[in-house]
Design a protein around this motif. Structure first.
Motif, PDB file in Angstrom:
ATOM      1  N   GLU A 192     -16.070  57.029  40.029  1.00  0.00           N
ATOM      2  CA  GLU A 192     -17.139  57.375  40.954  1.00  0.00           C
ATOM      3  C   GLU A 192     -18.476  57.560  40.233  1.00  0.00           C
ATOM      4  OE1 GLU A 192     -13.234  58.720  42.654  1.00  0.00           O
ATOM      5  OE2 GLU A 192     -14.272  58.947  40.727  1.00  0.00           O
ATOM      6  N   ALA A 193     -18.426  58.014  38.977  1.00  0.00           N
ATOM      7  CA  ALA A 193     -19.671  58.182  38.216  1.00  0.00           C
ATOM      8  C   ALA A 193     -20.281  56.828  37.879  1.00  0.00           C
ATOM      9  CB  ALA A 193     -19.406  58.977  36.942  1.00  0.00           C
ATOM     10  N   LEU A 194     -19.445  55.853  37.531  1.00  0.00           N
ATOM     11  CA  LEU A 194     -19.945  54.510  37.250  1.00  0.00           C
ATOM     12  C   LEU A 194     -20.487  53.869  38.526  1.00  0.00           C
ATOM     13  CD1 LEU A 194     -17.205  53.180  34.795  1.00  0.00           C
ATOM     14  CD2 LEU A 194     -19.418  54.203  34.255  1.00  0.00           C
ATOM     15  N   LEU A 196     -21.855  55.544  40.986  1.00  0.00           N
ATOM     16  CA  LEU A 196     -23.139  56.204  41.207  1.00  0.00           C
ATOM     17  C   LEU A 196     -24.225  55.548  40.356  1.00  0.00           C
ATOM     18  CD1 LEU A 196     -24.994  58.439  42.273  1.00  0.00           C
ATOM     19  CD2 LEU A 196     -24.079  59.935  40.462  1.00  0.00           C
ATOM     20  N   MET A 197     -23.911  55.223  39.114  1.00  0.00           N
ATOM     21  CA  MET A 197     -24.893  54.544  38.260  1.00  0.00           C
ATOM     22  C   MET A 197     -25.264  53.177  38.838  1.00  0.00           C
ATOM     23  SD  MET A 197     -23.265  55.599  34.547  1.00  0.00           S
ATOM     24  CE  MET A 197     -24.421  54.648  33.553  1.00  0.00           C
ATOM     25  N   TRP A 198     -24.282  52.489  39.413  1.00  0.00           N
ATOM     26  CA  TRP A 198     -24.579  51.193  40.044  1.00  0.00           C
ATOM     27  C   TRP A 198     -25.513  51.378  41.232  1.00  0.00           C
ATOM     28  CZ3 TRP A 198     -24.146  48.876  44.780  1.00  0.00           C
ATOM     29  CH2 TRP A 198     -24.282  47.479  44.812  1.00  0.00           C
ATOM     30  N   LEU A 199     -25.267  52.403  42.027  1.00  0.00           N
ATOM     31  CA  LEU A 199     -26.139  52.687  43.164  1.00  0.00           C
ATOM     32  C   LEU A 199     -27.561  52.987  42.696  1.00  0.00           C
ATOM     33  CD1 LEU A 199     -23.766  54.992  45.270  1.00  0.00           C
ATOM     34  CD2 LEU A 199     -24.401  52.623  45.795  1.00  0.00           C
ATOM     35  N   LEU A 200     -27.688  53.763  41.628  1.00  0.00           N
ATOM     36  CA  LEU A 200     -29.003  54.090  41.087  1.00  0.00           C
ATOM     37  C   LEU A 200     -29.701  52.839  40.554  1.00  0.00           C
ATOM     38  CD1 LEU A 200     -28.077  57.371  39.192  1.00  0.00           C
ATOM     39  CD2 LEU A 200     -29.650  57.208  41.135  1.00  0.00           C
ATOM     40  N   ALA A 201     -28.944  51.978  39.896  1.00  0.00           N
ATOM     41  CA  ALA A 201     -29.522  50.763  39.321  1.00  0.00           C
ATOM     42  C   ALA A 201     -30.022  49.804  40.398  1.00  0.00           C
ATOM     43  CB  ALA A 201     -28.493  50.064  38.435  1.00  0.00           C
ATOM     44  N   HIS A 202     -29.521  49.953  41.624  1.00  0.00           N
ATOM     45  CA  HIS A 202     -29.917  49.069  42.711  1.00  0.00           C
ATOM     46  C   HIS A 202     -30.684  49.803  43.824  1.00  0.00           C
ATOM     47  CE1 HIS A 202     -26.716  46.807  40.674  1.00  0.00           C
ATOM     48  NE2 HIS A 202     -27.329  45.732  41.120  1.00  0.00           N
ATOM     49  N   SER A 203     -31.104  51.045  43.542  1.00  0.00           N
ATOM     50  CA  SER A 203     -31.942  51.827  44.466  1.00  0.00           C
ATOM     51  C   SER A 203     -31.320  52.006  45.846  1.00  0.00           C
ATOM     52  CB  SER A 203     -33.330  51.187  44.604  1.00  0.00           C
ATOM     53  OG  SER A 203     -34.030  51.235  43.373  1.00  0.00           O
ATOM     54  N   HIS A 204     -30.011  52.217  45.898  1.00  0.00           N
ATOM     55  CA  HIS A 204     -29.358  52.502  47.171  1.00  0.00           C
ATOM     56  C   HIS A 204     -29.423  54.020  47.421  1.00  0.00           C
ATOM     57  CE1 HIS A 204     -28.088  48.435  47.798  1.00  0.00           C
ATOM     58  NE2 HIS A 204     -27.330  48.402  46.721  1.00  0.00           N
ATOM     59  N   TRP A 205     -30.612  54.493  47.799  1.00  0.00           N
ATOM     60  CA  TRP A 205     -30.854  55.927  47.835  1.00  0.00           C
ATOM     61  C   TRP A 205     -30.043  56.683  48.894  1.00  0.00           C
ATOM     62  CZ3 TRP A 205     -32.459  58.474  43.911  1.00  0.00           C
ATOM     63  CH2 TRP A 205     -33.209  57.808  42.938  1.00  0.00           C
ATOM     64  N   THR A 211     -23.744  60.916  47.775  1.00  0.00           N
ATOM     65  CA  THR A 211     -22.883  61.277  46.643  1.00  0.00           C
ATOM     66  C   THR A 211     -23.314  62.606  46.046  1.00  0.00           C
ATOM     67  OG1 THR A 211     -22.482  58.947  46.127  1.00  0.00           O
ATOM     68  CG2 THR A 211     -22.051  60.546  44.382  1.00  0.00           C
ATOM     69  N   ALA A 212     -24.627  62.813  45.913  1.00  0.00           N
ATOM     70  CA  ALA A 212     -25.136  64.058  45.331  1.00  0.00           C
ATOM     71  C   ALA A 212     -24.742  65.270  46.177  1.00  0.00           C
ATOM     72  CB  ALA A 212     -26.649  63.985  45.191  1.00  0.00           C
ATOM     73  N   ALA A 213     -24.632  65.071  47.498  1.00  0.00           N
ATOM     74  CA  ALA A 213     -24.290  66.177  48.397  1.00  0.00           C
ATOM     75  C   ALA A 213     -22.799  66.400  48.535  1.00  0.00           C
ATOM     76  CB  ALA A 213     -24.902  65.912  49.775  1.00  0.00           C
ATOM     77  N   ALA A 222     -24.055  64.762  36.603  1.00  0.00           N
ATOM     78  CA  ALA A 222     -24.134  65.116  35.188  1.00  0.00           C
ATOM     79  C   ALA A 222     -23.528  64.017  34.311  1.00  0.00           C
ATOM     80  CB  ALA A 222     -23.432  66.448  34.945  1.00  0.00           C
ATOM     81  N   VAL A 223     -22.395  63.464  34.737  1.00  0.00           N
ATOM     82  CA  VAL A 223     -21.760  62.402  33.959  1.00  0.00           C
ATOM     83  C   VAL A 223     -22.636  61.155  33.947  1.00  0.00           C
ATOM     84  CG1 VAL A 223     -19.782  60.840  33.840  1.00  0.00           C
ATOM     85  CG2 VAL A 223     -19.421  63.253  34.382  1.00  0.00           C
ATOM     86  N   ALA A 224     -23.177  60.780  35.102  1.00  0.00           N
ATOM     87  CA  ALA A 224     -24.032  59.594  35.174  1.00  0.00           C
ATOM     88  C   ALA A 224     -25.253  59.739  34.272  1.00  0.00           C
ATOM     89  CB  ALA A 224     -24.463  59.349  36.621  1.00  0.00           C
ATOM     90  N   HIS A 225     -25.855  60.930  34.258  1.00  0.00           N
ATOM     91  CA  HIS A 225     -27.023  61.156  33.400  1.00  0.00           C
ATOM     92  C   HIS A 225     -26.643  61.064  31.923  1.00  0.00           C
ATOM     93  CE1 HIS A 225     -30.798  62.722  31.924  1.00  0.00           C
ATOM     94  NE2 HIS A 225     -30.150  63.700  31.316  1.00  0.00           N
TER      95      HIS A 225
END
Length: 249
Positions: A192-194, A196-205, A211-213, A222-225
């Motif tokens: 799920e952390a990976l 989340l990184m994919w979502l961030l890399a593609h701006s799926h806000w 996910t953050a909630a 924390a893991v993604a960061h």
């Protein structure tokens, strides 16, 4: 041969005091990459444009080429991103990290590509009102690494291409690694952390904020960061000071 002055959009990414009243300004320009210039007299109270040569100000700057340093002869404010950032510690530290990382990334990039400047201004604008400035920073870093050509693999194994999801990550192999390719010292991470990184890399806000909630959102963030920071610093081959400061709090 006399070189002509020129104008460009720019963001201040670093400053140094120089002499009694001058200051050296490191600029990320839109069309000329990183430029280092001296702004004469800007530390005096009567300086015409010293207040504009600060972090979080998008400026239209006039530069005159010199042998070692360029001369900054004028600066007009285009946009100010400090509102909402400078009075919030988490946003401020994340924004400073974005500036420092942009400087490091620009040093490895071409001079005439406006992408990094445009992406940085968009990031600062989003960070002004974000309740998750670290997520905004990580999105900026992942997309900037992708633009530079060394984005982490987040699903398929970076070494052999085996389809994921996988549960190991190491910058040395390029990101996610399968059980056969994972090197010693790989981080064991939830898939799920990976994602989340994919979502961030593609701006799926919307999906990022969902996910953050979630109940496990804090851990995944924390893991993604941590993985984003590790991948960036591995490829830059140096630590980014502002990221280290962020992680102390």
């Amino acid at each position: 041969m006399r070189r002509e002055s020129y104008r460009d959009r720019a963001l201040v990414v670093r400053t140094y005091d120089f002499g009694e009243a001058d200051r050296i300004i490191v600029l990320l320009t839109r069309n000329h990459g990183l430029r280092r210039g001296v702004a004469k007299g800007v530390r005096r109270s009567k300086s015409r444009f010293g207040s504009r040569l600060q972090h979080f100000v998008d400026i239209d700057v006039q530069l005159y080429p010199g042998r070692n340093l360029e001369s900054i002869t004028g600066a007009d404010t285009v946009a100010y991103y400090g509102s909402g950032i400078i009075d919030d510690y988490e946003r401020y530290t994340a924004a400073c990290a974005a500036l420092e990382c942009a400087e490091r990334l620009a040093a490895t990039d071409g001079d005439e590509d406006p992408w990094l400047f445009d992406h940085l201004t968009e990031t600062l604008a989003r960070m002004q009102e974000s309740d998750h400035p670290t997520l905004v920073l990580d999105s900026f870093l992942l997309q900037a690494m992708g633009h530079a050509g060394w984005a982490p693999s987040l699903f398929d194994c970076a070494q052999c291409g085996a389809p994921g999801p996988h549960h190991a990550f190491h910058p040395a192999v390029g990101g996610a690694a399968c059980v056969n390719c994972r090197p010693s010292g790989s981080a064991e991470v939830p898939e799920e952390a990976l994602h989340l990184m994919w979502l961030l890399a593609h701006s799926h806000w919307p999906a990022v904020l969902s996910t953050a909630a979630s109940p496990d959102g804090g851990h995944l963030l924390a893991v993604a960061h941590r993985l984003t920071r590790a991948h960036l610093q591995w490829h830059l081959e140096q630590k980014v000071t502002s990221l280290t400061v962020m992680d102390q709090f």
